[in-house]
Motif scaffolding. Structure first.
Motif, PDB file in Angstrom:
ATOM      1  N   THR A 270       0.837  -1.191   0.000  1.00 13.18           N
ATOM      2  CA  THR A 270       0.000   0.000   0.000  1.00 13.18           C
ATOM      3  C   THR A 270       0.878   1.249   0.000  1.00 13.18           C
ATOM      4  OG1 THR A 270      -1.460  -1.251   1.475  1.00 13.18           O
ATOM      5  CG2 THR A 270      -2.034   1.038   1.032  1.00 13.18           C
ATOM      6  N   GLU A 271       0.606   2.152  -0.943  1.00  8.57           N
ATOM      7  CA  GLU A 271       1.349   3.413  -1.004  1.00  8.57           C
ATOM      8  C   GLU A 271       0.695   4.398  -0.041  1.00  8.57           C
ATOM      9  OE1 GLU A 271       3.145   6.918  -1.634  1.00  8.57           O
ATOM     10  OE2 GLU A 271       1.054   6.795  -2.327  1.00  8.57           O
ATOM     11  N   ARG A 272       1.494   5.016   0.827  1.00  8.04           N
ATOM     12  CA  ARG A 272       0.942   5.807   1.926  1.00  8.04           C
ATOM     13  C   ARG A 272       0.224   7.074   1.467  1.00  8.04           C
ATOM     14  NH1 ARG A 272       2.094   5.444   7.020  1.00  8.04           N
ATOM     15  NH2 ARG A 272       2.391   7.691   7.273  1.00  8.04           N
ATOM     16  N   LYS A 273       0.734   7.778   0.505  1.00  4.37           N
ATOM     17  CA  LYS A 273       0.149   9.061   0.111  1.00  4.37           C
ATOM     18  C   LYS A 273      -1.150   8.879  -0.661  1.00  4.37           C
ATOM     19  CE  LYS A 273       1.124  13.407  -2.287  1.00  4.37           C
ATOM     20  NZ  LYS A 273       2.112  14.194  -3.078  1.00  4.37           N
ATOM     21  N   THR A 274      -1.157   7.980  -1.641  1.00  5.47           N
ATOM     22  CA  THR A 274      -2.328   7.803  -2.507  1.00  5.47           C
ATOM     23  C   THR A 274      -3.251   6.683  -2.048  1.00  5.47           C
ATOM     24  OG1 THR A 274      -1.169   6.256  -3.967  1.00  5.47           O
ATOM     25  CG2 THR A 274      -0.980   8.594  -4.469  1.00  5.47           C
ATOM     26  N   ARG A 275      -2.810   5.848  -1.106  1.00  4.80           N
ATOM     27  CA  ARG A 275      -3.533   4.660  -0.631  1.00  4.80           C
ATOM     28  C   ARG A 275      -3.730   3.626  -1.737  1.00  4.80           C
ATOM     29  NH1 ARG A 275      -3.339   9.247   2.569  1.00  4.80           N
ATOM     30  NH2 ARG A 275      -4.368   8.923   4.563  1.00  4.80           N
ATOM     31  N   PHE A 276      -2.974   3.733  -2.815  1.00  5.97           N
ATOM     32  CA  PHE A 276      -3.040   2.740  -3.887  1.00  5.97           C
ATOM     33  C   PHE A 276      -2.496   1.424  -3.361  1.00  5.97           C
ATOM     34  CE2 PHE A 276      -1.032   0.494  -7.447  1.00  5.97           C
ATOM     35  CZ  PHE A 276      -2.082   0.432  -8.362  1.00  5.97           C
ATOM     36  N   GLY A 277      -3.169   0.321  -3.715  1.00 10.38           N
ATOM     37  CA  GLY A 277      -2.761  -0.979  -3.198  1.00 10.38           C
ATOM     38  C   GLY A 277      -2.542  -2.010  -4.288  1.00 10.38           C
ATOM     39  N   MET A 278      -1.667  -2.969  -4.010  1.00 12.14           N
ATOM     40  CA  MET A 278      -1.390  -4.072  -4.922  1.00 12.14           C
ATOM     41  C   MET A 278      -1.448  -5.386  -4.146  1.00 12.14           C
ATOM     42  SD  MET A 278       1.697  -2.571  -7.323  1.00 12.14           S
ATOM     43  CE  MET A 278       2.835  -2.349  -5.951  1.00 12.14           C
ATOM     44  N   ILE A 279      -1.910  -6.421  -4.824  1.00 10.58           N
ATOM     45  CA  ILE A 279      -2.018  -7.741  -4.210  1.00 10.58           C
ATOM     46  C   ILE A 279      -1.257  -8.745  -5.076  1.00 10.58           C
ATOM     47  CG2 ILE A 279      -3.583  -9.503  -3.327  1.00 10.58           C
ATOM     48  CD1 ILE A 279      -5.817  -7.410  -3.407  1.00 10.58           C
ATOM     49  N   PHE A 280      -0.362  -9.503  -4.464  1.00 12.65           N
ATOM     50  CA  PHE A 280       0.416 -10.521  -5.169  1.00 12.65           C
ATOM     51  C   PHE A 280       0.229 -11.877  -4.474  1.00 12.65           C
ATOM     52  CE2 PHE A 280       2.583  -6.461  -5.574  1.00 12.65           C
ATOM     53  CZ  PHE A 280       2.781  -6.364  -6.941  1.00 12.65           C
ATOM     54  N   VAL A 281       0.369 -12.926  -5.247  1.00 14.16           N
ATOM     55  CA  VAL A 281       0.348 -14.277  -4.697  1.00 14.16           C
ATOM     56  C   VAL A 281       1.748 -14.857  -4.806  1.00 14.16           C
ATOM     57  CG1 VAL A 281      -0.649 -16.588  -4.856  1.00 14.16           C
ATOM     58  CG2 VAL A 281      -2.049 -14.594  -5.404  1.00 14.16           C
TER      59      VAL A 281
ATOM     60  N   LYS B 188      -6.431 -15.780 -10.532  1.00 14.18           N
ATOM     61  CA  LYS B 188      -5.746 -14.500 -10.698  1.00 14.18           C
ATOM     62  C   LYS B 188      -6.741 -13.402 -11.066  1.00 14.18           C
ATOM     63  CE  LYS B 188      -1.279 -16.432 -12.139  1.00 14.18           C
ATOM     64  NZ  LYS B 188      -0.252 -16.489 -13.213  1.00 14.18           N
ATOM     65  N   GLU B 189      -7.772 -13.764 -11.843  1.00 15.45           N
ATOM     66  CA  GLU B 189      -8.781 -12.787 -12.240  1.00 15.45           C
ATOM     67  C   GLU B 189      -9.539 -12.260 -11.019  1.00 15.45           C
ATOM     68  OE1 GLU B 189      -8.351 -15.741 -13.606  1.00 15.45           O
ATOM     69  OE2 GLU B 189      -7.514 -15.149 -15.562  1.00 15.45           O
ATOM     70  N   ALA B 190      -9.836 -13.151 -10.083  1.00 17.59           N
ATOM     71  CA  ALA B 190     -10.551 -12.735  -8.873  1.00 17.59           C
ATOM     72  C   ALA B 190      -9.688 -11.804  -8.023  1.00 17.59           C
ATOM     73  CB  ALA B 190     -10.964 -13.961  -8.058  1.00 17.59           C
ATOM     74  N   ILE B 191      -8.404 -12.134  -7.903  1.00 18.33           N
ATOM     75  CA  ILE B 191      -7.478 -11.270  -7.162  1.00 18.33           C
ATOM     76  C   ILE B 191      -7.408  -9.893  -7.821  1.00 18.33           C
ATOM     77  CG2 ILE B 191      -5.083 -10.940  -6.462  1.00 18.33           C
ATOM     78  CD1 ILE B 191      -6.408 -13.122  -4.889  1.00 18.33           C
ATOM     79  N   LYS B 192      -7.330  -9.888  -9.137  1.00 19.90           N
ATOM     80  CA  LYS B 192      -7.266  -8.645  -9.887  1.00 19.90           C
ATOM     81  C   LYS B 192      -8.533  -7.819  -9.669  1.00 19.90           C
ATOM     82  CE  LYS B 192      -4.819  -6.347 -13.056  1.00 19.90           C
ATOM     83  NZ  LYS B 192      -3.397  -5.988 -12.907  1.00 19.90           N
ATOM     84  N   ARG B 193      -9.672  -8.494  -9.638  1.00 22.70           N
ATOM     85  CA  ARG B 193     -10.946  -7.797  -9.468  1.00 22.70           C
ATOM     86  C   ARG B 193     -11.038  -7.159  -8.083  1.00 22.70           C
ATOM     87  NH1 ARG B 193     -14.031 -11.870 -10.207  1.00 22.70           N
ATOM     88  NH2 ARG B 193     -13.862 -11.775 -12.486  1.00 22.70           N
ATOM     89  N   ILE B 194     -10.563  -7.864  -7.073  1.00 23.79           N
ATOM     90  CA  ILE B 194     -10.565  -7.316  -5.714  1.00 23.79           C
ATOM     91  C   ILE B 194      -9.646  -6.102  -5.629  1.00 23.79           C
ATOM     92  CG2 ILE B 194      -9.955  -7.783  -3.313  1.00 23.79           C
ATOM     93  CD1 ILE B 194     -10.694 -10.732  -3.881  1.00 23.79           C
ATOM     94  N   GLN B 195      -8.469  -6.205  -6.241  1.00 28.15           N
ATOM     95  CA  GLN B 195      -7.520  -5.094  -6.243  1.00 28.15           C
ATOM     96  C   GLN B 195      -8.114  -3.876  -6.943  1.00 28.15           C
ATOM     97  OE1 GLN B 195      -3.252  -5.777  -7.231  1.00 28.15           O
ATOM     98  NE2 GLN B 195      -3.573  -4.317  -8.877  1.00 28.15           N
ATOM     99  N   GLU B 196      -8.767  -4.105  -8.073  1.00 26.92           N
ATOM    100  CA  GLU B 196      -9.369  -2.995  -8.816  1.00 26.92           C
ATOM    101  C   GLU B 196     -10.491  -2.353  -8.009  1.00 26.92           C
ATOM    102  OE1 GLU B 196     -11.466  -2.136 -13.170  1.00 26.92           O
ATOM    103  OE2 GLU B 196     -10.494  -4.060 -12.749  1.00 26.92           O
ATOM    104  N   TRP B 197     -11.302  -3.187  -7.338  1.00 28.00           N
ATOM    105  CA  TRP B 197     -12.370  -2.645  -6.490  1.00 28.00           C
ATOM    106  C   TRP B 197     -11.794  -1.753  -5.398  1.00 28.00           C
ATOM    107  CZ3 TRP B 197     -12.931  -3.292  -1.235  1.00 28.00           C
ATOM    108  CH2 TRP B 197     -14.112  -2.803  -0.670  1.00 28.00           C
ATOM    109  N   TYR B 198     -10.745  -2.213  -4.760  1.00 30.83           N
ATOM    110  CA  TYR B 198     -10.123  -1.437  -3.683  1.00 30.83           C
ATOM    111  C   TYR B 198      -9.608  -0.099  -4.197  1.00 30.83           C
ATOM    112  CZ  TYR B 198      -6.543   0.048  -0.391  1.00 30.83           C
ATOM    113  OH  TYR B 198      -5.786   0.795   0.465  1.00 30.83           O
ATOM    114  N   ASN B 199      -8.930  -0.107  -5.332  1.00 30.36           N
ATOM    115  CA  ASN B 199      -8.306   1.116  -5.846  1.00 30.36           C
ATOM    116  C   ASN B 199      -9.307   2.092  -6.461  1.00 30.36           C
ATOM    117  OD1 ASN B 199      -5.584   0.577  -5.163  1.00 30.36           O
ATOM    118  ND2 ASN B 199      -5.399  -0.818  -6.899  1.00 30.36           N
ATOM    119  N   ARG B 200     -10.496   1.626  -6.810  1.00 27.96           N
ATOM    120  CA  ARG B 200     -11.500   2.508  -7.406  1.00 27.96           C
ATOM    121  C   ARG B 200     -12.562   2.949  -6.396  1.00 27.96           C
ATOM    122  NH1 ARG B 200     -10.798   3.159 -12.634  1.00 27.96           N
ATOM    123  NH2 ARG B 200      -9.586   1.623 -13.806  1.00 27.96           N
TER     124      ARG B 200
END
Length: 360
Positions: free
Chosen positions: A213-224, A313-325
Motif C-alpha cells: 500500500t502506497e501511503r500518500k495515494t492509498r493505492f494498493g497491490m495484491i500478489f500471490v 488470478k482474475e478474482a485477485i485482480k478484481r478485488i484489487q481494482e475494487w479497492y483502488n477505485r
C-alpha cells in the motif's frame, strides 16, 4: 393567598391550550374585548386577536341571515391542522434515483454509505434536493426504508479506543527502525513510501498473499507468492524493479514492514535496488495502519480460512481494482487509482505505467 407582585415569569412562546380557547369563547360571549381577555389570560393582545380570527366562523340564523362567532373547537381544529404541516418533511419520495444508486453500490459493489453520498455529490453532480446526507442514509437503512440492511454494511460497529500495550521485543529488528523513517514519509507529503504485509488463508496452505500500500495515494497491490520464505518476497521486488527500471527507487523510495520472517531480507534487498526498508516495532500493527486498513477490506472477500490457491488470478485482480477505485472521503471522494496515476505520470512514461499496471 394570591401574590400579585410575584417574580415568576410566564414561559414565553407557549401555545394556547384547549382550555384557554374555551375561556376565550366564554369571555367573548360575555362581551369582553380583546385586550380585556388578554389581561385575564396573561397573554399578548395580538395572540388573542389572531386566535379569535382563526376560530371565527360564519353562522346562519333561522331567518337565513348570517353572523360571525368564535368557537373554541374550531380554533383548536385549525391549530392542530397547522401544526401537522410544521416541521421538516421527509425527502424519501423525491430522491428515488439516489436511493436506487445507493442500493446498487452498497449491495453489489460493497461501497459504504458515505462513499455513495460523497461520490454522488462530487462526481455525479446530485443536488441537495436529489439526495440525502450520510447520516440520513444511515438512519433510513436503520429504519428499514431501503433494501439495504445493517448486516449488508461491512462495518457497523463503534470501535473502542485502542489501548497501546508496550511489550519487550522478542525479535531483533533486521534493519532500520521505523523511527528512522523520514518525516516526509510519516506525514504522507511525498509519494513513493509503501507499507507491506502478508495474508494467509488456511494455515496448511502454501500460497500467501502479499499486500503493498502506497501511503500518500492509498493505492494498493495484491500478489500471490508460493510461501512465506523471504526469497519469494525478494523475487517479487526484483520483478518490480525489472518493470520500472531506473525509476524503481522513485516509485519505491521506501517500504515499511513488520518483523515477520518473510521480510527478514527486505531491508537488504531494497538497499541493493536503491531504496530503503524500515521495520515497525514488535506487536505494533498500527504503525502500518494504511496497509492494515487495506487488509481489512480485502478480508471482506477473502476471509480467514479461505484456500488462497483456489482463488483465480482474475478474482485477485478484481478485488484489487475494487479497492483502488473505491471513492475516498480523504480525497474528496476521488479514488486511489486517480491519485496514483497523477503521481506516476510525473515519474514514468505512459508505456511504463501501462506495463506496470498490467503486470501487477
Amino acid at each position: 393567598m394570591a401574590y400579585d407582585n410575584h417574580s415568576t415569569k410566564r414561559r414565553k412562546f407557549k401555545h394556547l391550550s384547549e382550555v384557554e380557547r374555551g375561556i376565550i369563547q366564554k369571555l367573548l360571549e360575555l362581551g369582553y374585548g380583546i385586550r380585556e381577555i388578554a389581561r385575564e389570560l396573561g397573554r399578548s393582545a395580538s395572540t388573542i386577536s389572531r386566535e379569535v380570527k382563526r376560530g371565527t366562523t360564519t353562522q346562519m340564523k333561522t331567518d337565513l341571515s348570517t353572523f360571525e362567532k368564535y368557537f373554541a373547537q374550531t380554533g383548536q381544529a385549525v391549530y392542530e391542522k397547522n401544526r401537522a404541516k410544521c416541521g421538516r418533511k421527509s425527502k424519501l419520495l423525491g430522491v428515488e434515483n439516489f436511493l436506487k444508486f445507493a442500493e446498487e453500490k452498497i449491495l453489489k459493489d460493497k461501497w459504504s454509505p458515505d462513499a455513495v453520498v460523497g461520490y454522488c455529490r462530487q462526481e455525479l453532480g446530485f443536488s441537495k434536493d436529489e439526495m440525502v446526507c450520510t447520516k440520513t442514509l444511515y438512519n433510513w437503512i436503520e429504519g428499514g426504508l431501503l433494501r439495504v440492511k445493517n448486516i449488508d454494511l461491512p462495518v457497523k460497529v463503534r470501535l473502542k479506543p485502542r489501548k497501546i500495550k508496550y511489550r519487550v521485543a522478542k525479535i531483533k529488528s533486521r534493519g532500520k527502525s521505523i523511527e528512522e523513517r523520514p518525516e516526509v514519509a510519516n506525514n504522507r507529503e511525498e509519494f513513493g513510501h509503501w507499507e507491506i504485509d502478508t495474508l494467509v488463508g488456511k494455515r496448511s496452505s502454501d500460497n500467501v498473499l502479499v499486500t503493498l500500500t502506497e501511503r500518500k495515494t492509498r493505492f494498493g497491490m495484491i500478489f500471490v507468492i508460493p510461501g512465506r520464505e523471504s526469497s519469494y518476497v525478494k523475487d517479487l521486488f526484483i520483478k518490480l524493479q525489472k518493470i520500472l527500471g531506473d525509476k524503481f527507487n522513485k516509485v519505491f523510495k521506501s517500504v515499511t514492514s513488520d518483523n515477520g520472517s518473510e521480510f527478514s531480507e527486505l531491508g537488504k534487498v531494497l538497499n541493493e535496488l536503491g531504496s530503503e526498508g524500515y521495520y515497525t516495532h514488535p506487536y505494533s500493527a498500527y504503525e502500518r495502519g494504511t496497509n492494515e486498513r487495506m487488509n481489512g477490506l480485502i478480508r471482506r472477500f477473502l476471509p480467514k480460512g479461505k484456500e488462497i490457491r483456489e482463488i483465480s488470478k482474475e478474482a485477485i485482480k478484481r478485488i484489487q481494482e475494487w479497492y483502488n477505485r473505491l471513492p475516498r472521503r480523504i480525497f474528496n471522494y476521488k479514488s486511489s487509482i486517480e491519485r496514483f496515476l497523477v503521481e506516476m505520470k510525473e515519474i514514468c512514461e505512459i508505456g511504463v505505467i501501462e506495463k506496470f499496471l498490467v503486470e501487477v
